[in-house]
Each structure stands twice: as structure tokens, then as C-alpha cells.
Scaffold this motif. Structure first.
Motif, PDB file in Angstrom:
ATOM      1  N   THR A   7       0.829  -1.202   0.000  1.00 13.11           N
ATOM      2  CA  THR A   7       0.000   0.000   0.000  1.00 13.11           C
ATOM      3  C   THR A   7       0.864   1.252   0.000  1.00 13.11           C
ATOM      4  O   THR A   7       1.467   1.578   1.020  1.00 13.11           O
ATOM      5  CB  THR A   7      -0.926   0.019   1.237  1.00 13.11           C
ATOM      6  N   PRO A   8       0.956   1.943  -1.140  1.00 17.82           N
ATOM      7  CA  PRO A   8       1.736   3.185  -1.168  1.00 17.82           C
ATOM      8  C   PRO A   8       1.188   4.183  -0.140  1.00 17.82           C
ATOM      9  O   PRO A   8      -0.023   4.380  -0.023  1.00 17.82           O
ATOM     10  CB  PRO A   8       1.536   3.709  -2.588  1.00 17.82           C
ATOM     11  N   GLY A   9       2.089   4.772   0.627  1.00 15.77           N
ATOM     12  CA  GLY A   9       1.683   5.742   1.640  1.00 15.77           C
ATOM     13  C   GLY A   9       1.370   5.127   2.988  1.00 15.77           C
ATOM     14  O   GLY A   9       0.982   5.829   3.911  1.00 15.77           O
ATOM     15  N   TRP A  10       1.542   3.827   3.118  1.00 16.00           N
ATOM     16  CA  TRP A  10       1.203   3.126   4.366  1.00 16.00           C
ATOM     17  C   TRP A  10       1.865   3.787   5.576  1.00 16.00           C
ATOM     18  O   TRP A  10       1.233   3.977   6.611  1.00 16.00           O
ATOM     19  CB  TRP A  10       1.642   1.671   4.251  1.00 16.00           C
ATOM     20  N   SER A  11       3.116   4.157   5.444  1.00 17.24           N
ATOM     21  CA  SER A  11       3.851   4.727   6.574  1.00 17.24           C
ATOM     22  C   SER A  11       3.358   6.117   6.962  1.00 17.24           C
ATOM     23  O   SER A  11       3.635   6.575   8.071  1.00 17.24           O
ATOM     24  CB  SER A  11       5.345   4.790   6.254  1.00 17.24           C
ATOM     25  N   MET A  45      -1.981  10.409  -0.764  1.00 17.65           N
ATOM     26  CA  MET A  45      -0.712  10.005  -0.158  1.00 17.65           C
ATOM     27  C   MET A  45       0.465  10.692  -0.858  1.00 17.65           C
ATOM     28  O   MET A  45       1.435  11.084  -0.215  1.00 17.65           O
ATOM     29  CB  MET A  45      -0.539   8.489  -0.199  1.00 17.65           C
ATOM     30  N   ALA A  46       0.383  10.872  -2.169  1.00 15.28           N
ATOM     31  CA  ALA A  46       1.438  11.571  -2.904  1.00 15.28           C
ATOM     32  C   ALA A  46       1.534  13.024  -2.435  1.00 15.28           C
ATOM     33  O   ALA A  46       2.635  13.569  -2.303  1.00 15.28           O
ATOM     34  CB  ALA A  46       1.175  11.507  -4.404  1.00 15.28           C
ATOM     35  N   GLU A  47       0.395  13.639  -2.179  1.00 14.55           N
ATOM     36  CA  GLU A  47       0.385  15.015  -1.692  1.00 14.55           C
ATOM     37  C   GLU A  47       1.005  15.098  -0.294  1.00 14.55           C
ATOM     38  O   GLU A  47       1.774  16.014  -0.007  1.00 14.55           O
ATOM     39  CB  GLU A  47      -1.041  15.580  -1.680  1.00 14.55           C
ATOM     40  N   ARG A  48       0.679  14.145   0.565  1.00 17.76           N
ATOM     41  CA  ARG A  48       1.293  14.119   1.899  1.00 17.76           C
ATOM     42  C   ARG A  48       2.808  13.995   1.782  1.00 17.76           C
ATOM     43  O   ARG A  48       3.555  14.664   2.486  1.00 17.76           O
ATOM     44  CB  ARG A  48       0.771  12.948   2.726  1.00 17.76           C
ATOM     45  N   GLN A  52       5.751  16.673   2.953  1.00 17.88           N
ATOM     46  CA  GLN A  52       6.777  16.278   3.910  1.00 17.88           C
ATOM     47  C   GLN A  52       8.172  16.300   3.297  1.00 17.88           C
ATOM     48  O   GLN A  52       9.154  16.018   3.967  1.00 17.88           O
ATOM     49  CB  GLN A  52       6.482  14.881   4.461  1.00 17.88           C
ATOM     50  N   GLY A  53       8.247  16.620   2.002  1.00 19.35           N
ATOM     51  CA  GLY A  53       9.530  16.715   1.340  1.00 19.35           C
ATOM     52  C   GLY A  53      10.169  15.374   1.031  1.00 19.35           C
ATOM     53  O   GLY A  53      11.375  15.276   0.868  1.00 19.35           O
ATOM     54  N   GLY A  54       9.355  14.345   0.948  1.00 21.01           N
ATOM     55  CA  GLY A  54       9.871  13.008   0.691  1.00 21.01           C
ATOM     56  C   GLY A  54      10.006  12.694  -0.787  1.00 21.01           C
ATOM     57  O   GLY A  54       9.777  13.531  -1.657  1.00 21.01           O
ATOM     58  N   GLN A  55      10.384  11.471  -1.052  1.00 27.40           N
ATOM     59  CA  GLN A  55      10.535  10.974  -2.408  1.00 27.40           C
ATOM     60  C   GLN A  55       9.168  10.784  -3.053  1.00 27.40           C
ATOM     61  O   GLN A  55       8.171  10.604  -2.354  1.00 27.40           O
ATOM     62  CB  GLN A  55      11.268   9.627  -2.389  1.00 27.40           C
ATOM     63  N   PRO A  56       9.111  10.771  -4.379  1.00 23.18           N
ATOM     64  CA  PRO A  56       7.840  10.505  -5.058  1.00 23.18           C
ATOM     65  C   PRO A  56       7.273   9.152  -4.619  1.00 23.18           C
ATOM     66  O   PRO A  56       8.017   8.209  -4.345  1.00 23.18           O
ATOM     67  CB  PRO A  56       8.215  10.483  -6.536  1.00 23.18           C
ATOM     68  N   LEU A  57       5.986   9.094  -4.540  1.00 22.24           N
ATOM     69  CA  LEU A  57       5.299   7.891  -4.079  1.00 22.24           C
ATOM     70  C   LEU A  57       5.350   6.813  -5.151  1.00 22.24           C
ATOM     71  O   LEU A  57       5.078   7.076  -6.322  1.00 22.24           O
ATOM     72  CB  LEU A  57       3.844   8.250  -3.761  1.00 22.24           C
ATOM     73  N   ALA A  58       5.699   5.607  -4.756  1.00 27.44           N
ATOM     74  CA  ALA A  58       5.773   4.484  -5.692  1.00 27.44           C
ATOM     75  C   ALA A  58       4.373   4.016  -6.073  1.00 27.44           C
ATOM     76  O   ALA A  58       3.412   4.205  -5.324  1.00 27.44           O
ATOM     77  CB  ALA A  58       6.528   3.331  -5.048  1.00 27.44           C
ATOM     78  N   GLN A  59       4.276   3.408  -7.222  1.00 28.53           N
ATOM     79  CA  GLN A  59       3.015   2.804  -7.654  1.00 28.53           C
ATOM     80  C   GLN A  59       2.810   1.498  -6.891  1.00 28.53           C
ATOM     81  O   GLN A  59       3.781   0.877  -6.453  1.00 28.53           O
ATOM     82  CB  GLN A  59       3.048   2.529  -9.162  1.00 28.53           C
ATOM     83  N   PRO A  60       1.556   1.067  -6.737  1.00 35.71           N
ATOM     84  CA  PRO A  60       1.326  -0.214  -6.065  1.00 35.71           C
ATOM     85  C   PRO A  60       2.047  -1.344  -6.795  1.00 35.71           C
ATOM     86  O   PRO A  60       2.202  -1.306  -8.012  1.00 35.71           O
ATOM     87  CB  PRO A  60      -0.191  -0.394  -6.158  1.00 35.71           C
TER      88      PRO A  60
END
Length: 70
Positions: A7-11, A45-48, A52-60
Motif C-alpha cells: 500500500t503506497p503511503g502506508w507509513s 498520499m502523494a500530496e502528503r 513532507q519533502g519526501g521521495q515521489p510515491l511508488a506505484q502499487p
């Protein structure tokens, strides 16, 4: 399957959000509804992650809606 590997964004989700997400995913019976929800969730989740300045969200890793009827 649910969890950080699937699940992308789980953390970035709270325990309550994870429980709600799991219940929502289990409730779908039609592929289109599931895919719309997954796309919306991924965008949130990508917006979050962006905020937060993180890496791009991975695809499922897999299509969680693949086994549903059209």
C-alpha cells in the motif's frame, strides 16, 4: 494484502486510516469503484509525501482491484 510492501503511503497513514483503508478496499465489488478509490488514495498520499519533502510515491506492486468484476 495490505501493508507497507503493498500500500503506497502506508507509513504516512495513522492506525485509524489504515483500518479504514483496509475496510474500504474489502468492501468493493466493482472494479471501476475500486480503481477510482485507489487513484484518489494514491493522490492523497502523494500530496502528503510532497508536503513532507519526501521521495515521489511508488506505484502499487499489483493491481488491488484486479480480481473484481468490471
Amino acid at each position: 494484502m495490505y501493508g507497507p510492501k503493498y500500500t503506497p503511503g502506508w507509513s504516512m497513514m495513522t492506525d485509524a486510516e489504515r483500518t479504514e483503508h483496509r475496510a474500504k478496499m474489502q468492501s468493493f465489488t466493482h472494479k471501476a469503484d475500486c480503481q477510482a478509490y485507489v487513484a484518489e488514495h494514491h493522490a492523497q498520499m502523494a500530496e502528503r509525501m510532497k508536503q513532507q519533502g519526501g521521495q515521489p510515491l511508488a506505484q502499487p506492486r499489483r493491481d488491488p482491484c484486479a480480481n473484481l468484476k468490471p
